[in-house]
Structures are given as C-alpha cells and as structure tokens.
Design an enzyme around this catalytic site. Structure first.
Site, mmCIF file in Angstrom:
data_model
loop_
_atom_site.group_PDB
_atom_site.id
_atom_site.type_symbol
_atom_site.label_atom_id
_atom_site.label_comp_id
_atom_site.label_asym_id
_atom_site.label_seq_id
_atom_site.Cartn_x
_atom_site.Cartn_y
_atom_site.Cartn_z
ATOM 1 N N HIS A 41 -12.616 24.217 -5.064
ATOM 2 C CA HIS A 41 -12.517 22.550 -5.038
ATOM 3 C C HIS A 41 -13.547 21.147 -4.894
ATOM 4 C CE1 HIS A 41 -9.011 19.345 -4.609
ATOM 5 N NE2 HIS A 41 -9.947 18.654 -5.539
ATOM 6 N N GLU A 68 -10.746 24.339 -9.176
ATOM 7 C CA GLU A 68 -9.772 23.120 -8.697
ATOM 8 C C GLU A 68 -10.515 21.563 -8.296
ATOM 9 O OE1 GLU A 68 -6.863 25.828 -5.534
ATOM 10 O OE2 GLU A 68 -8.402 23.957 -4.769
ATOM 11 N N HIS A 210 -0.715 26.521 -1.014
ATOM 12 C CA HIS A 210 -1.480 25.705 0.205
ATOM 13 C C HIS A 210 -0.425 26.288 1.750
ATOM 14 C CE1 HIS A 210 -2.369 21.456 0.702
ATOM 15 N NE2 HIS A 210 -1.529 21.496 0.912
#
Length: 257
Positions: A41, A68, A210
């Site tokens: 990310h 991400e 997550h």
C-alpha cells in the site's frame, strides 16, 4: 487458496528510524519465494512504503505485485508507469491508523481510473464492504476482482475469542454480552459467504482481507468462493518471533484446502 502478503508493516518499522533497515526489497524476495503475491500500500502521505519501494519490487521480483492505493492522481500515474500486476483501489484518510472501511463506489473519478488501468493492461480490484449492492456496482464498474473487507468479522472474532475486551484496545461498540457477539459473528460470517457467492455468480474473482490472522482465518478459508487472502500485520508480527519465511509458511498451511 492464494496468499498475498502485505509488507507495509515492515516499511513501518523502517520508517520508525528513517533508515534503510529492514530492507523492504529483501522482505519482498522472501514473500516471492514462499507466498503467492506481494501486496504493498503506497499511501498519499507516503508514511510507510515509498515510490522507490514499489519500483524496486516490480523491477526485481518475479511474483505478482498487488498495489493498494487511493484514487490519487499521482499514485495512479505511478501505477500506469510501473505496471504492477494488479491495482487494488482502497479508501484512505490521512488520520486513520489503517484502512477503516470499503471504497465508496460512487466516487466521480472511479470509473475513469479503472478504464485507464485497464488500458494499461493492469488488473483492477476494488476493496469493498461486504454488501450485495457494492458487489453489483463493482461488476457495473468492470472491475475484475473484489476484495471483501473482513475488518468487522475480525473485530467480532477478537471480542469473542480473546482477552482484548479487558485491554486498552477494546472497541466500545463491541462491549456486549457473549451471546449477542456470537450472533453478530455468525451473521457476519454468513454475510461474507453470501457476498462471495454473489461475486462469483457475477463473474468476479473474490479476495478477502483486513484483520485476518492465525486464529481467525480458518472460517474464512472455508468459504470456497474466496480464492485469495491478503494478510499483512499478523504475518509481520509473527515474523518478529519466527522469521518471515516461517510466518508465511505457517499461514500457508492454515489456508490450505
């Protein structure tokens, strides 16, 4: 089931001292050998992973790279230049510790951004809340992949099966009796399964991620429509004690079908 290993938290440790140790590229090599995908990310504020991390990983690692990122022109242009295997579009707030929810699919730039990525032969995934409405919208937007946000599931599992409710990390909204929590947990797991089935019916590939860890991942693995998990913090936390290779292999063993 495939495992994408998110190495952001290794970058967190590096950035804590603003030095080049631990080396994110070395971590990526380990993930490439023992995982199925490198997930990274790059945030708007570059608080963890940096542009050069993404560039080096794509250049030197043979494994697929899943970037991400938010709907940020600068980072999307970076993706168009470097061409990771996949871009997963996520929501982002500067003040958050971690991604707090799924992507808003009504964003004006979303359709245009997806088209640009597709034109560059980059696969697109949307990180969404597990809702049938968002899955249908994802199909209309022509994403190839969806990633179901498992944060609420993970929080409920934690509240039920750990001592977190007796610590400073307890979530006020989950300060409920065990019977209520158990019912909510079962409902959320059923919802994840329903959403995964809907995604597959619509021709979407379905991932999840997550808050998943070594204790809560098994029920999600049983949802056969989910083909991939993206897991980061728990693997990196485990690696402090076992080493990154062993931490990845332990998770790979848990998600075997």
């Amino acid at each position: 089931m495939l495992l994408g290993v998110n190495i952001d938290h290794i970058a967190v440790l590096r950035q804590a001292r603003m030095v080049n140790d631990p080396d994110l590229l070395e971590a990526a090599f380990i993930v490439a050998r023992h995982g199925d995908q490198i997930t990274l990310h790059v945030r708007e504020d570059r608080r963890h992973a940096q542009d050069f991390d993404l560039e080096n990983i794509i250049k030197f690692c043979k494994s697929p790279v899943n970037l991400e990122c938010a709907l940020n022109d600068e980072i999307l242009n970076l993706a168009l230049k470097l061409k990771p295997h996949r871009v997963t579009l996520v929501p982002e707030k500067r003040e958050e510790l971690t991604t707090e929810g799924g992507l808003c699919l009504n964003h004006a730039k979303l359709k245009q951004s997806i088209e640009k990525l597709h034109n560059a032969n980059i696969e697109v995934s949307l990180f969404i809340n597990p809702s049938l409405e968002d899955i249908e919208k994802s199909k209309i937007l022509k994403a190839q992949f969806i990633e179901l946000h498992t944060g609420h599931y993970a929080n409920l599992h934690n509240a039920l099966f750990s001592n977190i409710s007796h610590t400073a990390f307890a979530l006020k909204e989950l300060n409920q009796d065990k019977k209520t929590l158990q019912a909510q947990f079962e409902k959320e797991l059923q919802n994840l399964e329903l959403c995964a089935k809907k995604g597959l019916e619509l021709g979407l590939k379905v991932a999840a991620g997550h808050g998943l860890n070594y204790k809560n991942v098994k029920p999600v693995v049983k949802i056969k429509e989910i083909c991939e998990l993206n897991i980061g913090q728990s693997i990196v936390a485990r690696s402090v004690f076992t080493g990154l290779q062993n931490a990845i292999l332990e998770m790979k063993e848990l998600i075997k079908r």
